[in-house]
Design an enzyme around this catalytic site. Structure first.
Site, PDB file in Angstrom:
ATOM      1  CG  ASN A 140       0.515   2.391 -15.798  1.00  0.00           C
ATOM      2  OD1 ASN A 140       0.440   1.316 -15.203  1.00  0.00           O
ATOM      3  ND2 ASN A 140      -0.527   2.943 -16.388  1.00  0.00           N
ATOM      4  CG  ASN A 195       2.230   5.026  -7.290  1.00  0.00           C
ATOM      5  OD1 ASN A 195       1.878   4.256  -6.402  1.00  0.00           O
ATOM      6  ND2 ASN A 195       3.347   4.825  -7.955  1.00  0.00           N
ATOM      7  CB  CYS A 245      -1.074  -1.048   2.142  1.00  0.00           C
ATOM      8  SG  CYS A 245      -0.288  -2.679   2.326  1.00  0.00           S
ATOM      9  CB  ALA A 269       6.616   1.912  -5.626  1.00  0.00           C
ATOM     10  CB  VAL A 310       6.310  -3.001   3.870  1.00  0.00           C
ATOM     11  CG1 VAL A 310       6.688  -3.613   5.206  1.00  0.00           C
ATOM     12  CG2 VAL A 310       4.876  -2.487   3.898  1.00  0.00           C
ATOM     13  CG  HIS A 352      -1.347   2.770  -7.065  1.00  0.00           C
ATOM     14  ND1 HIS A 352      -0.423   1.977  -6.426  1.00  0.00           N
ATOM     15  CD2 HIS A 352      -1.467   2.258  -8.309  1.00  0.00           C
ATOM     16  CE1 HIS A 352      -0.021   1.011  -7.251  1.00  0.00           C
ATOM     17  NE2 HIS A 352      -0.649   1.183  -8.401  1.00  0.00           N
TER      18      HIS A 352
END
Length: 429
Positions: free
Chosen positions: A187, A185, A85, A209, A2, A152
């Protein structure tokens, strides 16, 4: 991310090895109704270097998601439904990882998007604690029409100080169970992690990220001096302006380790109000780092267990919860700890100010009103709404049915009757 992957940051990341970028997570409902929101987040300018690009939305309504996606599809290469999220705002808005138990709704959203869009629809998910359930979840999304899946390897409860380690075992199991491409996604802090993840899980791509925010050159396998990337980013921002809050947030991430050493500049970076002011603080941090480098002794090791000295781009490892936090129900906020130490009868300064303005105000959670939810979207409903909906949903229904809702001040039926009566009176005259 975001407000963290705006155009300027995407261009910086692409220059340093990123092959695919995502927009910040956009709210589908706001994207549909607000032209300025669309302009600020996607329509601002055509940038040929910013491709391939995936636009990601949070949504909980199939029609709204598809409307938003249709408005975005000409500006991107795919549309992503963010189901990963885990933040509180996602829980309140009923989207992101908090939809992962609503498989029927998700099937309808993906199926409708797959039918209506001219670009692929993709998803990003978090895992369940059980590998079997995670695999079935992924297979359900694939069957509904998802054409690329990012996994993730953390549950929705794993966030902040409770993040822990992402499970590549879950990702590996999903990769084996589906036929669509899978991205991993979690680590990912350096290029070696990327290579190891691809080798261990068999995925077709790896997403980063937090690692990217602290070192945008991660995919190049480099750890350059912080000021090198900070200056390059600020140059891009001058060509492709973005909100100052985004720039400040990125500089805080890039300079994170240095700001632990030169703390007075942290406050200056927080206070400056212009882009050039931020650039000046960044320049001062560069000078301080160069002074520290000149004092560095040969063979000296970085303090605090860091892999490099603070002026080098490097990962940030989030500290775990304090010992004993599990017994106390998880990590405690600073304010909660302060109030506990001061005694249960002592209010924080902010609450004392509120009580001065309103002596009858109470902060006892047991006395707080329980808000009923809107029957359609889960937001708080209007207390006097005749349809038991929030204002947004009530307005849509009242308009569609030409009905009145005095509780929300919506008088579509009354206005229609007056209009018809006025037209009838004119025809008679």
């Amino acid at each position: 991310m975001v407000d963290q992957s705006e155009l300027a940051w995407r261009l910086l990341s692409r220059r340093h090895g990123a092959q695919l970028c995502y927009t910040p997570m956009l709210h589908a409902q706001v994207f549909v109704r607000d032209a300025n929101y669309r302009k600020d987040n996607l329509y601002c300018e055509v940038c040929p270097e910013d491709r391939p690009l995936i636009v990601q939305f949070c949504a909980n309504d199939p029609e709204v998601f598809v409307q938003a996606a249709l408005l975005a599809q000409d500006y991107c290469d795919a549309v992503d439904l963010n189901l990963g999220c885990p933040q509180m705002i996602a829980k309140r808005g009923h989207y992101g990882a908090f939809l992962q138990e609503e498989w029927d709704l998700l099937q309808r959203m993906i199926l409708l998007a797959h039918e209506k869009l001219s670009v692929p629809v993709t998803c990003k998910i978090r895992v369940f604690p059980e590998i079997d359930k995670t695999v079935k979840y992924a297979q359900m999304l694939e069957k509904a029409g998802c054409q690329l899946l990012t996994v993730h390897g953390r549950t929705k409860e794993q966030k902040g100080p409770l993040s822990g380690t992402a499970s590549w075992e879950h990702i590996k199991a999903v990769r084996k169970a589906v036929t669509i491409p899978v991205f991993a996604n979690g680590n990912i802090q350096c290029l070696q992690d990327v290579e190891r993840c691809i080798r261990d899980t068999g995925v077709q791509g790896v997403m980063s990220a937090e690692g990217n925010l602290h070192n945008p050159a991660l995919f190049e396998g480099r750890s350059p001096a912080v000021w090198e990337l900070a200056e390059e980013y600020l140059d891009i921002v001058r060509q492709h302006p973005c909100p100052l809050s985004c720039v400040r947030a990125h500089l805080f991430k890039l300079w994170h380790h240095t700001l632990q050493v030169h703390r007075q500049l942290r406050e200056e970076l927080a206070k400056v109000k212009t882009l050039e002011g931020i650039a000046a603080v960044s320049q001062e941090l560069k000078l301080r780092c160069q002074e520290d480098m000149s004092r560095q002794k040969e063979g000296e090791k970085p303090p605090g267990g860091l892999p490099f000295f603070h002026w080098i781009c490097q990962p940030y490892f989030r500290p775990g919860p304090r010992e004993g936090s599990k017994e106390n129900g998880g990590a405690r906020s600073k304010r909660a700890l302060e109030e506990e130490e001061a005694g249960t009868d002592v209010l924080s300064k902010n609450k004392q100010k509120k009580q001065l303005r309103n002596p009858h105000k109470t902060f006892d959670p047991s006395l707080k009103p329980k808000y009923a939810k809107c029957d359609q979207c889960g937001n708080p409903k209007g207390n006097r709404c005749v349809f038991n909906l929030c204002r947004g949903c009530c307005k849509k229904r009242a308009f569609r049915e030409a009905a009145d809702c005095p509780g929300h001040g919506l008088l579509f039926k009354t206005k229609l009757e007056k209009s018809l009566a006025w037209k009838g009176a004119r025809q008679l005259s």
